[in-house]
Design a protein around this motif. Structure first.
Motif, PDB file in Angstrom:
ATOM      1  N   THR A   1     -72.862  79.499  36.410  1.00  0.00           N
ATOM      2  CA  THR A   1     -74.303  79.562  36.614  1.00  0.00           C
ATOM      3  C   THR A   1     -74.669  79.326  38.082  1.00  0.00           C
ATOM      4  N   THR A   2     -73.845  78.567  38.802  1.00  0.00           N
ATOM      5  CA  THR A   2     -74.052  78.427  40.244  1.00  0.00           C
ATOM      6  C   THR A   2     -73.897  79.789  40.916  1.00  0.00           C
ATOM      7  N   ASN A   3     -72.874  80.520  40.503  1.00  0.00           N
ATOM      8  CA  ASN A   3     -72.664  81.863  41.025  1.00  0.00           C
ATOM      9  C   ASN A   3     -73.822  82.787  40.650  1.00  0.00           C
ATOM     10  N   ALA A   4     -74.352  82.611  39.448  1.00  0.00           N
ATOM     11  CA  ALA A   4     -75.502  83.415  39.014  1.00  0.00           C
ATOM     12  C   ALA A   4     -76.704  83.161  39.919  1.00  0.00           C
ATOM     13  N   ASN A   5     -76.935  81.897  40.262  1.00  0.00           N
ATOM     14  CA  ASN A   5     -78.035  81.576  41.164  1.00  0.00           C
ATOM     15  C   ASN A   5     -77.855  82.231  42.527  1.00  0.00           C
ATOM     16  N   GLU A   6     -76.606  82.278  43.010  1.00  0.00           N
ATOM     17  CA  GLU A   6     -76.331  82.902  44.300  1.00  0.00           C
ATOM     18  C   GLU A   6     -76.663  84.390  44.281  1.00  0.00           C
ATOM     19  N   LYS A   7     -76.487  85.009  43.125  1.00  0.00           N
ATOM     20  CA  LYS A   7     -76.783  86.430  42.977  1.00  0.00           C
ATOM     21  C   LYS A   7     -78.204  86.687  42.491  1.00  0.00           C
ATOM     22  N   ASP A   8     -78.990  85.629  42.344  1.00  0.00           N
ATOM     23  CA  ASP A   8     -80.366  85.738  41.861  1.00  0.00           C
ATOM     24  C   ASP A   8     -80.417  86.287  40.440  1.00  0.00           C
ATOM     25  N   VAL A   9     -79.437  85.897  39.625  1.00  0.00           N
ATOM     26  CA  VAL A   9     -79.353  86.333  38.235  1.00  0.00           C
ATOM     27  C   VAL A   9     -79.760  85.174  37.326  1.00  0.00           C
ATOM     28  N   THR A  10     -80.641  85.430  36.381  1.00  0.00           N
ATOM     29  CA  THR A  10     -81.083  84.419  35.428  1.00  0.00           C
ATOM     30  C   THR A  10     -80.279  84.521  34.139  1.00  0.00           C
ATOM     31  N   VAL A  11     -79.732  83.400  33.696  1.00  0.00           N
ATOM     32  CA  VAL A  11     -78.938  83.361  32.469  1.00  0.00           C
ATOM     33  C   VAL A  11     -79.793  82.811  31.333  1.00  0.00           C
ATOM     34  N   ASN A  12     -79.928  83.594  30.275  1.00  0.00           N
ATOM     35  CA  ASN A  12     -80.657  83.192  29.080  1.00  0.00           C
ATOM     36  C   ASN A  12     -79.667  83.051  27.931  1.00  0.00           C
ATOM     37  N   THR A  13     -79.781  81.995  27.164  1.00  0.00           N
ATOM     38  CA  THR A  13     -78.801  81.723  26.106  1.00  0.00           C
ATOM     39  C   THR A  13     -79.433  81.803  24.726  1.00  0.00           C
ATOM     40  N   ILE A  14     -78.705  82.395  23.802  1.00  0.00           N
ATOM     41  CA  ILE A  14     -79.154  82.514  22.410  1.00  0.00           C
ATOM     42  C   ILE A  14     -78.091  81.890  21.518  1.00  0.00           C
ATOM     43  N   PHE A  15     -78.371  80.716  20.983  1.00  0.00           N
ATOM     44  CA  PHE A  15     -77.426  80.046  20.092  1.00  0.00           C
ATOM     45  C   PHE A  15     -77.669  80.507  18.666  1.00  0.00           C
TER      46      PHE A  15
END
Length: 389
Positions: free
Chosen positions: A181-195
């Protein structure tokens, strides 16, 4: 907790509102794990909504895959109306499966099913091809893999979203989800989770934390809940118009007939699943996201993909062989006009269909949360200057 996977769509739209302020953001730092070149957009300042779906295909996830098939067209249709200022962003969807024993263990039981694509027929085909099998589910690993492999680009106006769905602890595997998720922030990507299960269980197994680290949304769904399909008096008319719409496509080139057959196959897949799903796919085909310039002469000419005078005789369909350039142009122009008229009729009928379905579901408690979220999204859209046509 007892919401359907439509929550995925609503959550996606909710996160999308932040894109309107993207011009005020600093360009994200280049990720250390980047392995692809930045994407060059063909249109200056054109925005893209990029969505990567990471689906758990282990034994217990048949219901999840089933719901994903049902909701693909809802997702497309919802986003087709999106505007940010005067811009109407394009849509690209990528698809990964993970947690399946048939996949390569050395790669973390992960497979890229489809890289970023705007070919809605291909996306539908791949969704319908997914099957489940027992396996190990490594959330951090599949997130990192999608960040490495996909061409996210570096346009600060692009909206970049990951949706990961599954039911095992978010902490499994050698790749720490916090690093991913740190890498996602660097790429300006938002991670959404569905449990897929109990809301609190998802929280305790770090699915909520996986989303919050990128300011994404955490959702819990009952993945085994049957998708509810609401029939409307307008469905038959829309499906008849869809058949007419198909006749406006002019297949050309080596892949023309193959892609036309794929179009028909995905119409059939949607209809076999349910009549309502076939209607929603028809509506998607009438949207601005359904483009087929790689094989359809009408879209190819409109998007300057080909010039009619340069097309070789063997690339033309039988009905255009031996025709003059003027005759071909007239034929394509006629099909274009027919298509525009049919699409408009489908969209008008769909507005009536949406009103009817809303009336049928507004008193049902099972849809209460969804209705509340829709209302909240519309209110937040105004604050974020995001609008719908």
């Amino acid at each position: 907790m007892k919401t359907s996977i439509k929550t995925l769509i609503l959550g996606l739209t909710l996160v999308a509102f932040t894109a309107c302020n993207a011009n005020n953001k600093k360009t994200p730092q280049k990720a250390l794990a980047e392995v692809v070149k930045p994407e060059k957009h063909p249109e200056k300042n054109k925005q893209y909504i990029k969505v990567a779906l990471l689906l758990d295909t282990s034994n217990s996830m048949d219901g999840l895959i089933d719901q994903a098939k049902a909701q693909l067209w809802d997702l497309v249709n919802e986003l087709s109306y999106a505007k940010c200022g005067d811009e109407k962003p394009n849509l690209k969807i990528a698809l990964y499966e993970y947690g399946n024993d048939r996949l390569n263990s050395t790669e973390g039981y992960i497979r890229q099913v489809l890289a970023f694509s705007d070919d809605l027929d291909e996306i539908s085909k791949e969704l319908f091809s997914l099957t489940t099998n027992g396996g190990n589910e490594y959330c951090g690993h599949v997130i990192q893999t999608s960040l490495n492999q996909l061409n996210w680009g570096n346009n600060p106006d692009d909206l970049k979203l990951i949706f990961i769905a599954g039911n095992e602890p978010f902490t499994q595997g050698k790749v720490n989800y916090k690093d991913a998720t740190t890498n996602a922030n660097e790429k300006d990507v938002t991670v959404n989770t569905i449990f897929c299960g109990n809301y609190n269980q998802g929280v305790s197994t770090h699915w909520k934390d996986g989303a919050s680290l990128t300011n994404g949304d955490y959702m819990a769904i009952d993945h085994n809940k049957a998708t509810v399909h609401i029939a409307s008096p307008y469905d038959d008319q829309i499906l008849i118009l869809n058949q007419k719409l198909n006749k406006t496509y002019v297949a050309y080139g080596k892949i023309g007939m193959q892609k036309r057959a794929l179009q028909a196959e995905q119409d059939s897949n949607a209809e076999v699943y349910s009549k309502a799903n076939a209607v929603k796919r028809s509506v998607s085909k009438s949207s601005r996201f359904y483009k087929n310039k790689s094989w359809d002469l009408v879209d190819a000419v409109e998007d300057n993909e080909v010039v009619i005078k340069d097309i070789k005789e063997e690339a033309l369909p039988n009905e255009l062989k031996g025709k003059t350039e003027k005759e071909i142009k007239a034929y394509v122009a006629k099909k274009k006009q027919e298509r525009a008229t049919i699409k408009k009729e489908i969209q008008e009928l769909n507005e009536k269909r949406k009103t009817y379905v809303a009336e049928q579901t507004k008193t049902k408690t099972s849809n209460g949360l969804e209705n509340a979220m829709t209302k909240a999204i519309k209110e937040q859209a105004k604050k974020k200057k995001y609008t719908w046509d």
